[in-house]
Design an enzyme around this catalytic site. Structure first.
Site, PDB file in Angstrom:
ATOM      1  N   HIS A   3      27.889  16.956  -0.423  1.00 41.20           N
ATOM      2  CA  HIS A   3      26.447  16.740  -0.236  1.00 41.20           C
ATOM      3  C   HIS A   3      25.662  17.980  -0.646  1.00 41.20           C
ATOM      4  CE1 HIS A   3      27.135  12.971   1.716  1.00 41.20           C
ATOM      5  NE2 HIS A   3      27.618  13.472   2.839  1.00 41.20           N
TER       6      HIS A   3
ATOM      7  N   HIS B 129      33.716  17.305   2.497  1.00 43.36           N
ATOM      8  CA  HIS B 129      32.711  16.239   2.555  1.00 43.36           C
ATOM      9  C   HIS B 129      31.298  16.819   2.507  1.00 43.36           C
ATOM     10  CE1 HIS B 129      31.285  12.175   3.661  1.00 43.36           C
ATOM     11  NE2 HIS B 129      30.296  12.844   4.265  1.00 43.36           N
ATOM     12  N   GLU B 130      31.042  17.778   3.388  1.00 43.05           N
ATOM     13  CA  GLU B 130      29.701  18.354   3.454  1.00 43.05           C
ATOM     14  C   GLU B 130      29.379  19.194   2.214  1.00 43.05           C
ATOM     15  OE1 GLU B 130      27.571  17.365   5.541  1.00 43.05           O
ATOM     16  OE2 GLU B 130      29.017  16.248   6.755  1.00 43.05           O
TER      17      GLU B 130
END
Length: 335
Positions: free
Chosen positions: A22, A18-19
């Site tokens: 980003h 997820h990170e």
């Protein structure tokens, strides 16, 4: 110990993807990234490369990407708030996209290891409806109750759509010849499904594995939309929601049955996290996207202090919800 290791593995995988979504997208659109962190709390490892510090923190319960100008005003041309809205939305949505990609990968691995079911019959169990009707190993199911069949899931769905005690018609391809059979499915109390007494051949290939990963991810996404609809309409019963304690308990149960089950839970949680993060709720990625869309239509951003306050209220409400579901999990699983 196994539960703890399995839980750390699952949380780290889901959060890292997820990170990373980003992070890599921010780098691609030219946003300055100060820190890329996996975990929360005290640092146990960190390394600086270029303008970015990479760190692993003690508690595997989160992670973050700290970008210039994301939560404060900045005059740096490479800050988050100075980039076009399209670039900012792409950075925010990339976390959820990576969660869906992770799900496709793990479900693809499972599909490859286990094999993807086909519509070709592998075995016909003696004294079952299929056996009595005359179905044979090697028959390829092409139609059930006038519905064209293109996957094993279609076979299961159409058999279970039958009205109780009603016959169904199955058309198969035996060699080059089409044959039709009429039979009455039998309800199985253990599975809660109607069965006819056949097993299916499986196919192991890269193509079928990718297809299986995409289909399973799509299936779970569909279930998430249905769950959210039921949540909004009040059809979800009290205690159906689970928090970190429930997740850890579920991971621990899966760990007892091997690594494939842990992978499956990883994919399931990854889809859930991606979906939940895109909901238009303040403090979540979806809430940030909503404010950027408002900015797009207004032609100017909202007051940063007002937006920050709304996100703060959303965060507090999420924390209260988390405390509630954690308490419910403790009562449910350990009470």
């Amino acid at each position: 110990m196994i539960t703890a290791l399995a839980a750390v593995f699952v949380f780290m995988m889901v959060i890292m993807f997820h990170e990373f979504g980003h992070f890599i997208t921010a780098k691609m659109v030219g946003i300055k990234v100060h820190e890329f962190a996996i975990g929360m709390g005290p640092r146990i490892f960190h390394k600086t490369k270029g303008e970015t510090e990479y760190s692993i923190r003690a508690l595997p319960i989160g992670g973050y990407v700290k970008m210039e100008g994301e939560d404060e005003s900045s005059d740096d041309p490479n800050s988050f708030n100075k980039k076009p809205i399209g670039s900012r939305i792409l950075v925010v949505v990339a976390g959820a996209i990576m969660n869906f990609i992770l799900a496709i990968i793990v479900f693809g691995i499972i599909s490859y290891v286990m094999g993807m079911p086909t519509t070709v019959i592998d075995e016909v169990i003696v004294d079952t409806p299929a056996y009595k009707a005359g179905l044979e190993p090697g028959d390829k199911i092409i139609n059930v109750n006038n519905k064209e069949i293109n996957s094993w899931n279609n076979v299961i769905k159409e058999i279970n759509n039958v009205e109780p005690k009603k016959d169904i018609e199955i058309i198969v391809l035996r060699g080059s010849e089409k044959k039709s059979f009429t039979l009455k499915p039998k309800f199985d109390k253990e599975t809660g499904r109607y069965l006819i007494g056949i097993t299916t051949k499986t196919n192991k290939s890269f193509t079928s594995a990718v297809k299986g990963g995409v289909e399973k991810t799509g299936e779970i996404l569909g279930a998430m939309f249905e769950f959210f609809r039921m949540l909004v309409t009040g059809e979800i019963k009290k205690g159906s929601l689970s928090g970190p304690v429930g997740v850890i308990y579920t991971v621990g149960q899966a760990a007892k049955y091997g690594f494939m089950n842990i992978l499956y839970i990883t994919g399931l949680i990854s889809v859930n996290l991606g979906f939940f993060n895109l909901l238009p709720i303040p403090a979540l990625d979806g809430g940030r996207i909503l404010f950027m869309l408002i900015e797009l239509f207004r032609g100017e951003p909202l007051d940063p202090e007002k937006e920050g306050f709304i996100h703060f209220v959303g965060f507090v409400l999420l924390i209260i919800l988390m405390i509630y579901v954690t308490y419910s999990d403790i009562v449910k699983f350990f009470g």
